[in-house]
Design a protein around this motif. Structure first.
Motif, PDB file in Angstrom:
ATOM      1  N   UNK A  50      13.716   8.279 -18.875  1.00 22.66           N
ATOM      2  CA  UNK A  50      13.278   9.523 -18.234  1.00 22.66           C
ATOM      3  C   UNK A  50      11.818   9.805 -18.568  1.00 22.66           C
ATOM      4  N   UNK A  51      11.422   9.572 -19.807  1.00 21.44           N
ATOM      5  CA  UNK A  51      10.034   9.839 -20.208  1.00 21.44           C
ATOM      6  C   UNK A  51       9.055   8.928 -19.472  1.00 21.44           C
ATOM      7  N   UNK A  52       9.411   7.660 -19.328  1.00 20.75           N
ATOM      8  CA  UNK A  52       8.494   6.728 -18.671  1.00 20.75           C
ATOM      9  C   UNK A  52       8.411   6.974 -17.171  1.00 20.75           C
ATOM     10  N   UNK A  53       9.523   7.341 -16.530  1.00 19.17           N
ATOM     11  CA  UNK A  53       9.457   7.618 -15.100  1.00 19.17           C
ATOM     12  C   UNK A  53       8.673   8.902 -14.844  1.00 19.17           C
ATOM     13  N   UNK A  54       8.808   9.866 -15.734  1.00 16.39           N
ATOM     14  CA  UNK A  54       7.974  11.066 -15.664  1.00 16.39           C
ATOM     15  C   UNK A  54       6.493  10.683 -15.729  1.00 16.39           C
ATOM     16  N   UNK A  55       6.169   9.719 -16.590  1.00 19.57           N
ATOM     17  CA  UNK A  55       4.778   9.305 -16.757  1.00 19.57           C
ATOM     18  C   UNK A  55       4.219   8.687 -15.481  1.00 19.57           C
ATOM     19  N   UNK A  56       5.041   7.936 -14.748  1.00 18.26           N
ATOM     20  CA  UNK A  56       4.571   7.366 -13.476  1.00 18.26           C
ATOM     21  C   UNK A  56       4.258   8.484 -12.486  1.00 18.26           C
ATOM     22  N   UNK A  57       5.179   9.443 -12.369  1.00 15.83           N
ATOM     23  CA  UNK A  57       4.946  10.548 -11.440  1.00 15.83           C
ATOM     24  C   UNK A  57       3.713  11.355 -11.852  1.00 15.83           C
ATOM     25  N   UNK A  58       3.542  11.597 -13.134  1.00 15.33           N
ATOM     26  CA  UNK A  58       2.359  12.329 -13.601  1.00 15.33           C
ATOM     27  C   UNK A  58       1.072  11.581 -13.249  1.00 15.33           C
ATOM     28  N   UNK A  59       1.097  10.274 -13.440  1.00  7.72           N
ATOM     29  CA  UNK A  59      -0.115   9.483 -13.170  1.00  7.72           C
ATOM     30  C   UNK A  59      -0.520   9.600 -11.700  1.00  7.72           C
ATOM     31  N   UNK A  60       0.464   9.604 -10.806  1.00  3.41           N
ATOM     32  CA  UNK A  60       0.169   9.717  -9.371  1.00  3.41           C
ATOM     33  C   UNK A  60      -0.221  11.153  -9.000  1.00  3.41           C
ATOM     34  N   UNK A  61       0.478  12.138  -9.569  1.00  2.00           N
ATOM     35  CA  UNK A  61       0.232  13.531  -9.205  1.00  2.00           C
ATOM     36  C   UNK A  61      -1.110  14.043  -9.714  1.00  2.00           C
ATOM     37  N   UNK A  62      -1.519  13.585 -10.897  1.00  2.00           N
ATOM     38  CA  UNK A  62      -2.812  13.996 -11.436  1.00  2.00           C
ATOM     39  C   UNK A  62      -3.925  13.029 -11.049  1.00  2.00           C
ATOM     40  N   UNK A  63      -3.544  11.981 -10.306  1.00  2.00           N
ATOM     41  CA  UNK A  63      -4.473  10.943  -9.854  1.00  2.00           C
ATOM     42  C   UNK A  63      -5.185  10.281 -11.030  1.00  2.00           C
ATOM     43  N   UNK A  64      -4.412   9.957 -12.036  1.00  2.23           N
ATOM     44  CA  UNK A  64      -4.917   9.232 -13.198  1.00  2.23           C
ATOM     45  C   UNK A  64      -4.589   7.756 -13.001  1.00  2.23           C
ATOM     46  N   UNK A  65      -5.320   7.111 -12.090  1.00  6.54           N
ATOM     47  CA  UNK A  65      -4.998   5.739 -11.717  1.00  6.54           C
ATOM     48  C   UNK A  65      -5.643   4.698 -12.620  1.00  6.54           C
TER      49      UNK A  65
END
Length: 333
Positions: A185-200
């Motif tokens: 759950x923590x790692x999938x949250x991190x993927x969504x955060x990276x896309x939502x905050x545009x931290x590519x």
């Protein structure tokens, strides 16, 4: 996911980066209570990007992803578009070998069919099209997708193979347990955060001018995802196909599995929730499935706690998450 120690100002609110998170123990108890009533197992990680508060239940438990692993494919697509290795506008050809059963429509269509890579990703997300997923994996490369996940610091997130297609390489010993993919759950949250905050930028460098549009395109796919029976269930009851949703999410389901990861634009700021259920007693493929109801209850408890005023679809610049930050920088010069 490792990121710089400084907070990044995006959209007029502060996105609190790792190291500043504060566990909301009261919300943890609510989540535990809801999960205890469920006839199955539950793992969850939620992050309030404005305050830095988190809530969790078994956040580091490895779980079956089902179609939620398609978030990892989206992350790699963003990285390869960013590097100009692929383009949303390029054409990819649907082959008979990639036509598989399950969710989606491409497996039922008559060949030959050429799609843009962007439309392939849209079908992979909006309809969770398994054939489109295999097309995307072919174009990006299975090994490259997993290399990107490793580079993003995700040690427990793996895409093992294409959907409903036998593996072409030796599989790790744990693959039979997880099937298509695994995560936490923590790692999938991190993927969504990276896309939502545009931290590519995987090396933590500053965003490129084009990053915002890449993230906007992907968030648009997630925002138009049509399965709304899980995390969005009790939060959004309007026709989002006409009005625009306040939620971008990706679901995944197997007989004993119901999963959902979502980015929510609330009146109190952005929230990310990644929730997984498995070993579920209720295996019905209907909107009344207990696990989907449980996911809906969990999301409502989180939003009621962190944003009692509810959601706000217009509160987030979906088309370009970096737009406000760029405007603020220009204004200050």
């Amino acid at each position: 996911m490792r990121r710089s120690a400084a907070a990044v100002c995006i959209l007029g609110f502060i996105v609190v980066l790792s190291g500043a998170a504060q566990e909301d123990t009261q919300l943890d108890q609510q989540i535990k209570s809801i999960a205890s009533a469920h006839h199955g197992q539950v793992a969850l990680y939620a992050h309030n990007l404005r305050t830095g508060q988190t809530a969790s239940l078994l956040p580091d438990e490895p779980v079956q992803t089902a179609s939620v692993i398609k978030m990892g494919i989206l992350l790699d697509a963003a990285e390869q578009i960013r590097a100009r290795h692929v383009s949303l506008d390029e054409r990819v050809m649907l082959t008979k070998a990639n036509q598989v059963e399950g969710s989606g429509v491409l497996g039922q269509l008559t060949l030959p069919i050429a799609l843009t890579f962007g439309d392939t990703l849209r079908l992979m997300v909006i309809l969770s099209d398994n054939t489109a997923t295999n097309m995307a994996i072919d174009r990006l490369g299975l090994s490259h997708i997993n290399e990107t996940l490793r580079a993003a610091g995700l040690r427990q997130t793996v895409l093992y193979k294409k959907v409903y297609v036998p593996a072409t390489a030796p599989m790790p010993p744990d693959q039979p347990r997880f099937g298509l993919g695994k995560t936490t759950a923590r790692e999938m949250d991190a993927i969504m955060e990276r896309l939502a905050t545009c931290h590519l930028a995987l090396d933590n460098t500053a965003p490129l001018p084009a990053d915002g549009k890449i993230c906007g395109a992907i968030l648009g796919m997630l925002r138009n995802q049509q399965d709304r029976d899980s995390l969005p269930r009790y939060l959004e009851t309007l026709d989002t196909s006409e009005s625009g949703s306040a939620i971008g999410n990706k679901t995944g389901a197997l007989n004993q599995v119901r999963n959902d990861v979502a980015f929510l634009s609330s009146k109190a700021g952005p929230i990310v929730i990644a929730a997984f259920t498995w070993g579920n007693a209720d295996q019905r493929w209907t909107g009344d499935n207990e696990a989907e109801q449980t996911l809906g209850k969990l999301a409502k408890a989180i939003v009621d706690r962190w944003s009692p005023q509810g959601l706000d679809a217009a509160g987030f610049p979906w088309e370009n998450p970096l737009a406000n930050a760029a405007a603020a920088k220009t204004a200050s010069q």
